[in-house]
Design a protein around this motif. Structure first.
Motif, PDB file in Angstrom:
ATOM      1  N   ARG A  71       0.841  -1.204   0.000  1.00 36.01           N
ATOM      2  CA  ARG A  71       0.000   0.000   0.000  1.00 36.01           C
ATOM      3  C   ARG A  71       0.877   1.256   0.000  1.00 36.01           C
ATOM      4  N   ALA A  72       1.945   1.237   0.792  1.00 34.06           N
ATOM      5  CA  ALA A  72       2.836   2.394   0.844  1.00 34.06           C
ATOM      6  C   ALA A  72       3.520   2.628  -0.496  1.00 34.06           C
ATOM      7  N   GLU A  92       1.699   7.461  -6.423  1.00 33.04           N
ATOM      8  CA  GLU A  92       0.530   8.315  -6.640  1.00 33.04           C
ATOM      9  C   GLU A  92      -0.551   7.595  -7.444  1.00 33.04           C
ATOM     10  N   ILE A  93      -0.789   6.336  -7.073  1.00 38.51           N
ATOM     11  CA  ILE A  93      -1.869   5.571  -7.676  1.00 38.51           C
ATOM     12  C   ILE A  93      -2.792   5.087  -6.561  1.00 38.51           C
ATOM     13  N   GLU A  94      -3.875   4.445  -6.917  1.00 38.93           N
ATOM     14  CA  GLU A  94      -4.837   3.943  -5.950  1.00 38.93           C
ATOM     15  C   GLU A  94      -4.125   3.146  -4.854  1.00 38.93           C
ATOM     16  N   SER A 116      -2.188  -4.224  -3.478  1.00 37.11           N
ATOM     17  CA  SER A 116      -2.498  -5.051  -2.310  1.00 37.11           C
ATOM     18  C   SER A 116      -3.953  -5.498  -2.228  1.00 37.11           C
ATOM     19  N   GLY A 117      -4.749  -5.245  -3.280  1.00 38.00           N
ATOM     20  CA  GLY A 117      -6.182  -5.466  -3.173  1.00 38.00           C
ATOM     21  C   GLY A 117      -6.652  -6.889  -3.389  1.00 38.00           C
ATOM     22  N   ASN A 118      -5.943  -7.676  -4.204  1.00 36.99           N
ATOM     23  CA  ASN A 118      -6.457  -8.993  -4.606  1.00 36.99           C
ATOM     24  C   ASN A 118      -5.815 -10.120  -3.810  1.00 36.99           C
ATOM     25  N   PHE A 119      -6.221 -10.284  -2.555  1.00 39.24           N
ATOM     26  CA  PHE A 119      -5.608 -11.292  -1.699  1.00 39.24           C
ATOM     27  C   PHE A 119      -6.611 -12.255  -1.078  1.00 39.24           C
ATOM     28  N   ASP A 120      -7.873 -12.234  -1.517  1.00 37.48           N
ATOM     29  CA  ASP A 120      -8.867 -13.138  -0.927  1.00 37.48           C
ATOM     30  C   ASP A 120      -8.517 -14.597  -1.173  1.00 37.48           C
ATOM     31  N   ILE A 167       0.467  -5.535 -15.039  1.00 36.92           N
ATOM     32  CA  ILE A 167       0.580  -4.624 -16.183  1.00 36.92           C
ATOM     33  C   ILE A 167       1.390  -3.412 -15.737  1.00 36.92           C
ATOM     34  N   PRO A 168       2.514  -3.126 -16.376  1.00 31.92           N
ATOM     35  CA  PRO A 168       3.365  -2.024 -15.925  1.00 31.92           C
ATOM     36  C   PRO A 168       2.589  -0.711 -15.753  1.00 31.92           C
ATOM     37  N   VAL A 169       2.796  -0.064 -14.604  1.00 36.96           N
ATOM     38  CA  VAL A 169       2.211   1.251 -14.342  1.00 36.96           C
ATOM     39  C   VAL A 169       3.132   2.304 -14.960  1.00 36.96           C
ATOM     40  N   VAL A 170       2.646   2.971 -15.999  1.00 40.83           N
ATOM     41  CA  VAL A 170       3.481   3.941 -16.700  1.00 40.83           C
ATOM     42  C   VAL A 170       2.927   5.349 -16.513  1.00 40.83           C
TER      43      VAL A 170
END
Length: 321
Positions: free
Chosen positions: A163-164, A170-172, A177-181, A292-295
């Motif tokens: 998350r840090a 500067e993204i969501e 870290s969101g898809n861990f279910d 997917i690379p964050v550009v």
């Protein structure tokens, strides 16, 4: 001494980052961002970093090391009662794995486990690689609850670190870290016997490699033996520092961040006269999580899109029979 050589660097030159701002229970975006910037700088400087005030209780760490040590001290026949499955759960004997680019098989033992899913979930995910029933030894009934608690505590810390990193980019905040279910995160308890000198400089407890997934948290005992390739291309010692985790960015996160965070090489040589223990937690999200690379505007992606599961499975196939 006839072991692979590494430069012994002063302990004070190793970045040790206090992440209490991430794990203390209070949300402070500015403090989180400061920590993330420190981690990013360290990952591209000496090539690795440690974290303290990570929030995993010391008594839980000790219990995980104690129960793992009892397992590895058991007879081979007993350990092989939970021999590793195709889902990468269970015990792996020495001289089984060989890392890509190395010439000799690794001199170590391993016990792998993952999240303890209930039976309906396991049935639903039966076709998904890296998700399956854990292999718990009947002769050590305490191993299951201790290692499961350790697993969940480390995954929580790893998600806070991720998350840090997202905040720093500067993204969501939950982007990494969101898809861990239904995550494919794995725990790896490791045992390195003392390595005889006559095995030579090309024998390793584990050969030079990068980690395959998103993020790794490594807890090592006081014996030492971890060596890391620094930013200037030199192998250096990664000293044991009590109360810390060594943090490695994995190949998936390197791709995900368009190589802003670097997945660095490391290896282990146990040149002591004692066995060495460590526990690595590979904090990886769900199998089909897109990488997917964050550009930024004007940037070009430096890697092709993949998924976390595809990346990890491809590396497994290259490393093991």
């Amino acid at each position: 001494m006839n072991f692979a050589k590494a430069k012994r660097i002063p302990i004070e030159s190793i970045p040790v980052i206090d992440i209490a701002a991430l794990t203390g229970g209070r949300t402070d975006p500015a403090a989180e961002l400061t920590v993330a910037e420190q981690m990013g700088e360290a990952a591209n400087g000496v090539g690795f970093f440690y974290v303290r005030n990570h929030g995993v209780p010391e008594e839980l760490i000790k219990a995980a090391f104690d129960i793992s040590g009892r397992f590895f001290a058991s007879p081979l026949e007993a350990k092989n009662s939970v021999r590793v499955t195709e889902k990468k759960r269970g015990y792996i004997e020495p001289y089984t794995g060989i890392m890509k680019g190395n010439t000799r098989r690794d001199f170590r033992e391993t016990f792998l486990w993952g999240r303890e899913f209930d039976r309906p979930t396991l049935d639903e995910l039966a076709s998904v690689p890296l998700v399956g029933p854990n292999q718990w030894p009947e002769f050590l009934p305490d191993m299951k609850p201790v290692l499961n608690d350790y697993f969940e505590a480390c995954v929580e810390v790893g998600r806070k670190i991720l998350r840090a990193f997202a905040l720093a980019m500067e993204i969501e905040p939950g982007y990494f870290s969101g898809n861990f279910d239904r995550c494919i995160a794995r725990g790896s308890a490791l045992y390195y016997p003392p390595q005889p000198e006559n095995l030579g400089e090309d024998q390793f407890g584990i050969g030079a490699h990068t980690d395959w997934g998103v993020l790794t948290l490594l807890c090592q005992d006081e014996v030492g033996g971890l060596q890391v390739l620094s930013g200037d291309g030199e192998w250096v010692t990664a000293h044991p520092i009590p109360g810390t985790f060594v943090v490695n960015v994995g190949d998936c996160l390197q791709k995900w961040t368009n190589r802003r965070l670097l997945s660095n090489q490391h290896r282990v040589v146990n040149s002591s006269d004692r066995y060495r223990q460590s526990i690595a937690m590979f904090v990886d999200p769900d199998f089909d999580t897109p990488i997917i690379p964050v550009v930024r505007p004007g940037e070009t992606p430096r890697d092709e899109p993949t998924t976390c599961g595809e990346q990890v499975m491809d590396s497994f196939r290259k490393a093991y029979d």
